[in-house]
Design a protein around this motif. Structure first.
Motif, PDB file in Angstrom:
ATOM      1  N   GLN A 215       0.800  -1.225   0.000  1.00  0.00           N
ATOM      2  CA  GLN A 215       0.000   0.000   0.000  1.00  0.00           C
ATOM      3  C   GLN A 215       0.837   1.282   0.000  1.00  0.00           C
ATOM      4  O   GLN A 215       0.322   2.361  -0.293  1.00  0.00           O
ATOM      5  CB  GLN A 215      -0.962   0.017   1.203  1.00  0.00           C
ATOM      6  N   TYR A 216       2.134   1.186   0.310  1.00  0.00           N
ATOM      7  CA  TYR A 216       2.944   2.402   0.441  1.00  0.00           C
ATOM      8  C   TYR A 216       3.742   2.769  -0.821  1.00  0.00           C
ATOM      9  O   TYR A 216       4.233   3.891  -0.928  1.00  0.00           O
ATOM     10  CB  TYR A 216       3.916   2.258   1.619  1.00  0.00           C
ATOM     11  N   GLU A 228       3.235  10.947  -2.742  1.00  0.00           N
ATOM     12  CA  GLU A 228       2.534   9.658  -2.775  1.00  0.00           C
ATOM     13  C   GLU A 228       2.723   8.905  -1.466  1.00  0.00           C
ATOM     14  O   GLU A 228       1.767   8.329  -0.908  1.00  0.00           O
ATOM     15  CB  GLU A 228       3.065   8.817  -3.937  1.00  0.00           C
ATOM     16  N   HIS A 229       3.942   8.910  -0.949  1.00  0.00           N
ATOM     17  CA  HIS A 229       4.230   8.191   0.290  1.00  0.00           C
ATOM     18  C   HIS A 229       3.502   8.826   1.480  1.00  0.00           C
ATOM     19  O   HIS A 229       2.893   8.126   2.307  1.00  0.00           O
ATOM     20  CB  HIS A 229       5.745   8.183   0.534  1.00  0.00           C
ATOM     21  N   ALA A 231       0.826  10.616   1.424  1.00  0.00           N
ATOM     22  CA  ALA A 231      -0.612  10.369   1.277  1.00  0.00           C
ATOM     23  C   ALA A 231      -0.973   8.966   1.767  1.00  0.00           C
ATOM     24  O   ALA A 231      -2.002   8.771   2.437  1.00  0.00           O
ATOM     25  CB  ALA A 231      -1.021  10.547  -0.186  1.00  0.00           C
ATOM     26  N   ALA A 232      -0.124   7.985   1.439  1.00  0.00           N
ATOM     27  CA  ALA A 232      -0.355   6.610   1.896  1.00  0.00           C
ATOM     28  C   ALA A 232      -0.222   6.520   3.412  1.00  0.00           C
ATOM     29  O   ALA A 232      -0.986   5.793   4.073  1.00  0.00           O
ATOM     30  CB  ALA A 232       0.625   5.666   1.206  1.00  0.00           C
ATOM     31  N   GLU A 234      -0.887   8.868   5.568  1.00  0.00           N
ATOM     32  CA  GLU A 234      -2.085   9.476   6.167  1.00  0.00           C
ATOM     33  C   GLU A 234      -3.295   8.566   6.030  1.00  0.00           C
ATOM     34  O   GLU A 234      -4.179   8.564   6.895  1.00  0.00           O
ATOM     35  CB  GLU A 234      -2.346  10.831   5.510  1.00  0.00           C
ATOM     36  N   LYS A 235      -3.342   7.793   4.952  1.00  0.00           N
ATOM     37  CA  LYS A 235      -4.482   6.907   4.722  1.00  0.00           C
ATOM     38  C   LYS A 235      -4.391   5.621   5.534  1.00  0.00           C
ATOM     39  O   LYS A 235      -5.392   5.184   6.140  1.00  0.00           O
ATOM     40  CB  LYS A 235      -4.579   6.570   3.229  1.00  0.00           C
ATOM     41  N   TYR A 236      -3.202   5.009   5.556  1.00  0.00           N
ATOM     42  CA  TYR A 236      -3.052   3.689   6.184  1.00  0.00           C
ATOM     43  C   TYR A 236      -2.342   3.728   7.532  1.00  0.00           C
ATOM     44  O   TYR A 236      -2.359   2.735   8.270  1.00  0.00           O
ATOM     45  CB  TYR A 236      -2.273   2.751   5.250  1.00  0.00           C
ATOM     46  N   ASN A 256      -2.825   9.040  16.342  1.00  0.00           N
ATOM     47  CA  ASN A 256      -3.524   7.741  16.409  1.00  0.00           C
ATOM     48  C   ASN A 256      -3.654   7.246  17.842  1.00  0.00           C
ATOM     49  O   ASN A 256      -4.613   6.556  18.196  1.00  0.00           O
ATOM     50  CB  ASN A 256      -2.779   6.695  15.570  1.00  0.00           C
TER      51      ASN A 256
END
Length: 259
Positions: A215-216, A228-229, A231-232, A234-236, A256
């Motif tokens: 996913q990263y 891109e990294h 964003a990943a 922040e998402k995962y 978190n």
């Protein structure tokens, strides 16, 4: 009269001006002149690469007190990324390094060229060692000390031991002499060789992590903080190989933990 195809084949294996080339220099065919112009351009590049190669060899030679002294170069890859290890490499090159003409700072070369050079370096080196410093050690020690420790371990793993160590922008505490060389991979052939082994070694590890954590996109950015990294992230959220003391990983972990 030679055909353009025949001339092309002969030029491929010619590095110095030959008598037969006097004739083609005055050849009116555009294709022949294009070939000759291309050949001249390649020779200029070849000459520059050879001059750079010899300058790097001469730089390393300055640190030898005796002709038989062994000079080791040390460099690292991966101090800046948000994820993955720091990889350091130490290399002692042989007297004959003619197969390494074109060797430069790893960042200046294509991936294919780096991998080709890495195989050559491993084949001809008097000795080489690669050390992997984990993300956990980086978080525990801080990035500077983790890199310094990794470089030290790589240097001590060399057999035979070097007479002097040239480290890229790092002073190490070693049982042999050590010099910190600013922008060492641009000046020293042995440091440039170490930069290639460190970079290719780390890239291979990050490609493996890309399979484990797809996913990263580690195969694209090798853990560096690209858009891109981030964003990943922040998402995962961070994964096991992210550096917990690096931003924005540190902030995301703190956020978190509040939920």
């Amino acid at each position: 009269m030679q055909t353009s195809a025949e001339i092309k084949e002969k030029l491929k294996t010619t590095t110095e001006w030959q008598s037969w080339m006097d004739e083609i220099e005055n050849d009116s065919r555009k294709s022949v002149q294009t070939l000759l112009t291309s050949w001249r351009r390649k020779q200029v590049l070849r000459k520059k690469l050879l001059e750079d190669h010899n300058a790097k060899l001469a730089f390393d030679d300055m640190f030898r007190k005796e002709s038989f002294d062994l000079v080791a170069g040390i460099d690292e890859a991966g101090r800046g990324p948000l994820a993955g290890p720091v990889v350091t490499a130490a290399v002692i090159l042989p007297e004959d390094c003619s197969s390494l003409v074109g060797l430069d700072d790893s960042k200046q070369l294509s991936k294919a060229k780096r991998e080709e050079l890495a195989e050559t370096i491993k084949k001809i080196a008097v000795s080489y060692a690669v050390h992997i410093q984990s993300p956990e050690a980086i978080d525990r020690l801080n990035i500077y000390q983790a890199t310094r420790s990794s470089m030290t371990k790589a240097a001590l793993a060399l057999t035979p031991a070097p007479t002097i160590v040239l480290a890229d922008a790092m002073m190490l505490e070693l049982p042999m002499a050590c010099e910190s060389i600013i922008k060492g991979d641009a000046q020293s052939l042995s440091i440039a060789a170490a930069s290639i082994l460190a970079k290719t070694g780390r890239d291979a590890l990050m490609a493996e992590y890309a399979v484990q954590y797809p996913q990263y996109g580690f195969e694209k950015h090798a853990g560096y903080g690209t858009k891109e990294h981030v964003a990943a992230l922040e998402k995962y959220g961070p994964c096991e190989i992210h550096r917990k003391t690096f931003e924005p990983v540190k902030t995301l972990l703190t956020q978190n933990s509040l939920f």
